[in-house]
Design a protein around this motif. Structure first.
Motif, short mmCIF file in Angstrom:
data_model
loop_
_atom_site.label_atom_id
_atom_site.label_comp_id
_atom_site.label_asym_id
_atom_site.label_seq_id
_atom_site.Cartn_x
_atom_site.Cartn_y
_atom_site.Cartn_z
N UNK A 1 0.83 -1.19 0.00
CA UNK A 1 0.00 0.00 0.00
C UNK A 1 0.88 1.25 0.00
N UNK A 2 0.77 2.05 -1.08
CA UNK A 2 1.53 3.30 -1.22
C UNK A 2 3.04 3.07 -1.34
N UNK A 3 3.45 1.89 -1.81
CA UNK A 3 4.87 1.61 -2.02
C UNK A 3 5.03 0.95 -3.39
N UNK A 4 5.95 1.51 -4.19
CA UNK A 4 6.19 0.99 -5.53
C UNK A 4 7.69 1.02 -5.82
N UNK A 5 8.17 0.03 -6.55
CA UNK A 5 9.56 0.00 -6.99
C UNK A 5 9.61 0.36 -8.46
N UNK A 6 10.45 1.33 -8.81
CA UNK A 6 10.56 1.77 -10.20
C UNK A 6 11.96 1.57 -10.74
N UNK A 7 12.05 1.18 -12.02
CA UNK A 7 13.31 1.08 -12.76
C UNK A 7 13.16 1.93 -14.01
N UNK A 8 14.04 2.92 -14.17
CA UNK A 8 13.88 3.91 -15.23
C UNK A 8 15.19 4.04 -16.01
N UNK A 9 15.12 4.01 -17.34
CA UNK A 9 16.33 4.15 -18.16
C UNK A 9 16.01 4.49 -19.60
N UNK A 10 17.05 4.83 -20.35
CA UNK A 10 16.91 5.17 -21.77
C UNK A 10 18.12 4.66 -22.54
N UNK A 11 17.86 4.02 -23.67
CA UNK A 11 18.90 3.61 -24.60
C UNK A 11 18.57 4.15 -25.99
N UNK A 12 19.58 4.32 -26.81
CA UNK A 12 19.32 4.81 -28.16
C UNK A 12 20.58 4.95 -28.97
N UNK A 13 20.40 5.22 -30.28
CA UNK A 13 21.50 5.49 -31.19
C UNK A 13 21.72 6.99 -31.28
N UNK A 14 22.89 7.47 -30.89
CA UNK A 14 23.25 8.87 -31.05
C UNK A 14 23.88 9.11 -32.41
N UNK A 15 23.70 10.35 -32.91
CA UNK A 15 24.28 10.76 -34.20
C UNK A 15 23.91 9.76 -35.30
N UNK A 16 22.61 9.46 -35.42
CA UNK A 16 22.17 8.44 -36.36
C UNK A 16 22.42 8.85 -37.81
N UNK A 17 22.59 10.14 -38.08
CA UNK A 17 22.84 10.60 -39.45
C UNK A 17 24.32 10.82 -39.73
N UNK A 18 25.20 10.28 -38.88
CA UNK A 18 26.64 10.40 -39.09
C UNK A 18 27.29 9.02 -39.00
N UNK A 19 28.50 8.93 -39.56
CA UNK A 19 29.23 7.66 -39.49
C UNK A 19 29.64 7.32 -38.07
N UNK A 20 29.66 8.33 -37.18
CA UNK A 20 30.09 8.11 -35.80
C UNK A 20 28.96 7.64 -34.89
#
Length: 241
Positions: free
Chosen positions: A62-81
């Motif tokens: 009751x009134x207690x929750x466990x959260x896991x939060x994150x983000x992944x992704x491709x950076x500079x998708x329009x470049x060779x790097x």
């Protein structure tokens, strides 16, 4: 009721502070919130593809929750790097401390979220985050103020990122199926990263009680940060016990 919700030099980039959703799940209910989509930045920040931004919430009591939060992704998708990156992984309990109902039918709620932030692909060390959450609700409208701070892992143990955070989350339920969401987030860095100011707006369609679909548009208003993004979301939930 409880709702809330860089091109840095040496430190890995945390792309923007997202005000958190703290509608506490019932004990045993697992809620998975996934978002994917393109985000466009400036020349130094580059464009990226979010794959995915996720939040996992599990009701523990009751009134207690466990959260896991994150983000992944491709950076500079329009470049060779271009390369696959990961923001710090936040594992944090969420506690509802107070819930008051006025005679006019409005609700006031207070809560906190706190816990360690672990490195993923581009960082080392362990950080920490804390948010205080103040929510107001009346009818189908929900407004939440959250404020706090983060210490994020960096490219070395001593090179970490420190920021002060303020955010505002708005949610308006039109009916059983459709709702409108909006967020305002501001991050001021005590380290060398540029400040962030981001606004989002989105619509959610509830397919049923256990599945939501959403689309969100974001806009950034300060240099060297995300400028425009379009994110598509799916949020299933299930009862584990």
């Amino acid at each position: 009721m409880l709702l809330v919700c860089v091109d840095a030099h040496a430190s890995p980039k945390r792309h923007f502070f997202e005000p958190d959703d703290l509608e506490l799940e019932h004990p045993g209910v697992l809620d998975l919130d996934l978002q994917v989509g393109p985000v466009w930045g400036n020349a130094s920040g580059g464009n990226r593809l979010v794959l995915p931004d996720f939040e996992i919430d599990l009701g523990l009591g009751q009134n207690v929750e466990l959260g896991i939060d994150g983000t992944f992704g491709f950076d500079h998708v329009n470049h060779a790097s271009r390369h696959y990156t990961g923001d710090p992984l936040w594992i944090a309990p969420k506690l509802g401390l107070l819930d008051l109902r006025d005679d006019d039918g409005s609700d006031w709620a207070l809560g906190v979220e706190f816990g360690p932030r672990f490195p993923t692909l581009d960082s080392v060390g362990i950080g920490y985050g804390t948010l205080a959450l103040l929510g107001y609700s009346k009818g189908g409208a929900h407004l939440v103020l959250n404020t706090g701070g983060l210490i994020d892992p960096g490219s070395t143990v001593r090179d970490h990122s420190e920021s002060l955070l303020n955010g505002l989350d708005f949610d308006l339920d039109f009916n059983r199926y459709w709702s409108l969401q909006g967020e305002f987030s501001l991050a001021y860095y005590l380290s060398h990263e540029p400040a962030e100011l981001v606004l989002t707006a989105g619509m959610t369609y509830a397919v049923n009680d256990d599945l939501d679909l959403s689309v969100t548009v974001l806009g950034g208003f300060l240099p060297d940060t995300d400028h425009v993004g379009l994110l598509f979301g799916v949020s299933p939930k299930t009862a584990l016990w």
